[in-house]
Enzyme design. Structure first.
Site, PDB file in Angstrom:
ATOM      1  N   ASP A 156       0.878  -1.185   0.000  1.00 28.04           N
ATOM      2  CA  ASP A 156       0.000   0.000   0.000  1.00 28.04           C
ATOM      3  C   ASP A 156       0.907   1.224   0.000  1.00 28.04           C
ATOM      4  O   ASP A 156       1.024   1.934   0.981  1.00 28.04           O
ATOM      5  CB  ASP A 156      -0.873  -0.073   1.265  1.00 28.04           C
ATOM      6  CG  ASP A 156      -1.778   1.124   1.446  1.00 28.04           C
ATOM      7  OD1 ASP A 156      -2.509   1.155   2.448  1.00 28.04           O
ATOM      8  OD2 ASP A 156      -1.720   2.038   0.598  1.00 28.04           O
ATOM      9  N   SER A 157       1.583   1.409  -1.142  1.00 26.27           N
ATOM     10  CA  SER A 157       2.633   2.444  -1.187  1.00 26.27           C
ATOM     11  C   SER A 157       2.159   3.688  -1.922  1.00 26.27           C
ATOM     12  O   SER A 157       1.089   3.708  -2.522  1.00 26.27           O
ATOM     13  CB  SER A 157       3.849   1.881  -1.930  1.00 26.27           C
ATOM     14  OG  SER A 157       3.588   1.886  -3.317  1.00 26.27           O
TER      15      SER A 157
HETATM   16  N1  SAM Z   1      -3.302   4.908  -0.910  1.00 23.80           N
HETATM   17  C1  SAM Z   1      -2.179   5.671  -1.115  1.00 23.80           C
HETATM   18  C2  SAM Z   1      -1.834   5.722  -2.571  1.00 23.80           C
HETATM   19  O1  SAM Z   1      -2.151   4.807  -3.293  1.00 23.80           O
HETATM   20  O2  SAM Z   1      -1.249   6.683  -3.002  1.00 23.80           O
HETATM   21  C3  SAM Z   1      -1.036   5.176  -0.281  1.00 23.80           C
HETATM   22  C4  SAM Z   1      -1.249   5.440   1.093  1.00 23.80           C
HETATM   23  S1  SAM Z   1       0.013   5.109   2.234  1.00 23.80           S
HETATM   24  C5  SAM Z   1      -0.095   6.582   3.098  1.00 23.80           C
HETATM   25  C6  SAM Z   1       1.569   5.129   1.445  1.00 23.80           C
HETATM   26  C7  SAM Z   1       2.720   5.041   2.412  1.00 23.80           C
HETATM   27  O3  SAM Z   1       3.860   4.367   1.858  1.00 23.80           O
HETATM   28  C8  SAM Z   1       3.259   6.421   2.852  1.00 23.80           C
HETATM   29  O4  SAM Z   1       2.900   6.651   4.180  1.00 23.80           O
HETATM   30  C9  SAM Z   1       4.782   6.314   2.679  1.00 23.80           C
HETATM   31  O5  SAM Z   1       5.505   6.906   3.730  1.00 23.80           O
HETATM   32  C10 SAM Z   1       4.967   4.793   2.645  1.00 23.80           C
HETATM   33  N2  SAM Z   1       6.214   4.336   2.034  1.00 23.80           N
HETATM   34  C11 SAM Z   1       6.861   4.853   0.957  1.00 23.80           C
HETATM   35  N3  SAM Z   1       7.994   4.165   0.709  1.00 23.80           N
HETATM   36  C12 SAM Z   1       8.065   3.190   1.657  1.00 23.80           C
HETATM   37  C13 SAM Z   1       9.014   2.144   1.930  1.00 23.80           C
HETATM   38  N4  SAM Z   1      10.106   1.971   1.186  1.00 23.80           N
HETATM   39  N5  SAM Z   1       8.758   1.310   2.967  1.00 23.80           N
HETATM   40  C14 SAM Z   1       7.642   1.469   3.738  1.00 23.80           C
HETATM   41  N6  SAM Z   1       6.710   2.447   3.541  1.00 23.80           N
HETATM   42  C15 SAM Z   1       6.930   3.282   2.504  1.00 23.80           C
END
Ligand code: SAM
Length: 275
Positions: A156-157
């Site tokens: 869910d990135s």
């Molecule tokens: N629904 C949203 C979308 O599709 O755009 C995504 C929501 S969620 C908030 C995405 C999360 O991924 C963010 O909080 C971000 O900090 C996290 N994220 C980005 N790269 C990451 C990584 N390498 N490992 C873990 N989390 C990560």
């Protein structure tokens, strides 16, 4: 455009505009700019680096569709890994499944979790459930070095940029594959098929090198680019285009987007997406 309107460009020539009631929060984390706006049409909205992550009004669609197609076609999902998803919405949906015993949430940015706790209680409210372990860490490292195995892995990135770019890479998919138990399912969000068709095609191609069954599926998310969003489903055992979702009567009626019929339709994709 004056401050009373929010603009997110989806291409240099197209985007989304929303009338703003009030800016509720803004901060810079070590990874990104985090904002919370209150809007007339969609309620509160979480932005990362100016991009819409979720709104009060349509977040249920994304969260139901990244979770239930996998968990309702898996024979008995007990252990689930969520990479990203710091807002807590995917956790909420995963915990609807009575067989789930452990959910590991691996979010790189602690401030996203804290912001969601403060401004989106309906989304983050299950983060303190006893079955949930929140790890502030890089999802790539989790699968590369983690010795744990899961029935379902959900990515869910954010978009494939910054720290999230590696979550769309072949090495990441290979590591994640090794963290799946027999019969496991891998699902990741794969962007707008209309504006970023190359992303979903590229991801499915990489996954086809690792899994017997790979298929993209779709959901209508009004505040996301083009309003049409894709996810990619991969498994060695479960063919999503054939498998019938389990009739979990305990919670299906509580859902507002997902249904067994929507599940079937979601895997029917338009010609322009190709295979
Ligand atoms: N629904 C949203 C979308 O599709 O755009 C995504 C929501 S969620 C908030 C995405 C999360 O991924 C963010 O909080 C971000 O900090 C996290 N994220 C980005 N790269 C990451 C990584 N390498 N490992 C873990 N989390 C990560």
């Amino acid at each position: 455009m004056d401050d009373s309107w929010f603009l997110e460009k989806h291409t240099p020539y197209a985007g989304l505009t929303l009338a703003i009631k009030k800016k509720l929060y803004e901060a810079k984390s070590p990874f990104q700019r985090i904002e919370v706006l209150d809007t007339f049409e969609y309620g509160r909205m979480l932005l990362l680096d100016g991009y819409v992550m979720l709104t009060d009004r349509d977040e249920f669609i994304y969260h139901e569709m990244i979770v239930h197609p996998a968990l309702l076609t898996h024979a008995r999902p007990e252990r689930v890994l969520i990479i990203g998803g710091g807002d807590g919405g995917s956790v909420r949906e995963v915990l609807r499944h009575p067989t789930v015993e452990a959910v590991h949430l691996v979010e790189i940015d602690r401030m996203v979790i804290e912001t969601s706790r403060e401004f989106f209680p309906a989304v983050s409210g299950k983060l303190d459930d006893a079955r949930v372990e929140v790890r502030v860490a890089d999802g790539f490292d989790q699968v590369e070095n983690g010795g744990e195995r899961y029935d379902v892995i959900l990515v869910d990135s954010i978009d494939p940029q910054g720290e999230a770019a590696k979550l769309f890479s072949a090495p990441f998919y290979g590591h994640a594959r090794r963290c799946l138990r027999e019969g496991g399912i891998f699902v990741c969000q794969t962007e707008s098929p209309f504006y970023n068709g190359d992303v979903v095609r590229g991801v499915c191609e990489k996954l086809r090198g690792l899994y017997a069954h790979v298929a993209p599926y779709l959901a209508h998310i009004p505040t996301y680019p083009s309003g049409l969003w894709s996810f990619s489903f991969a498994s060695d055992r479960v063919d999503p285009q054939v498998a019938k979702p389990r009739a979990e009567d305990g919670f299906l009626d509580a859902l507002k987007y997902y249904s067994p019929e929507v599940h079937g339709a979601a895997f029917v994709t338009p010609r322009y997406m190709g295979r």
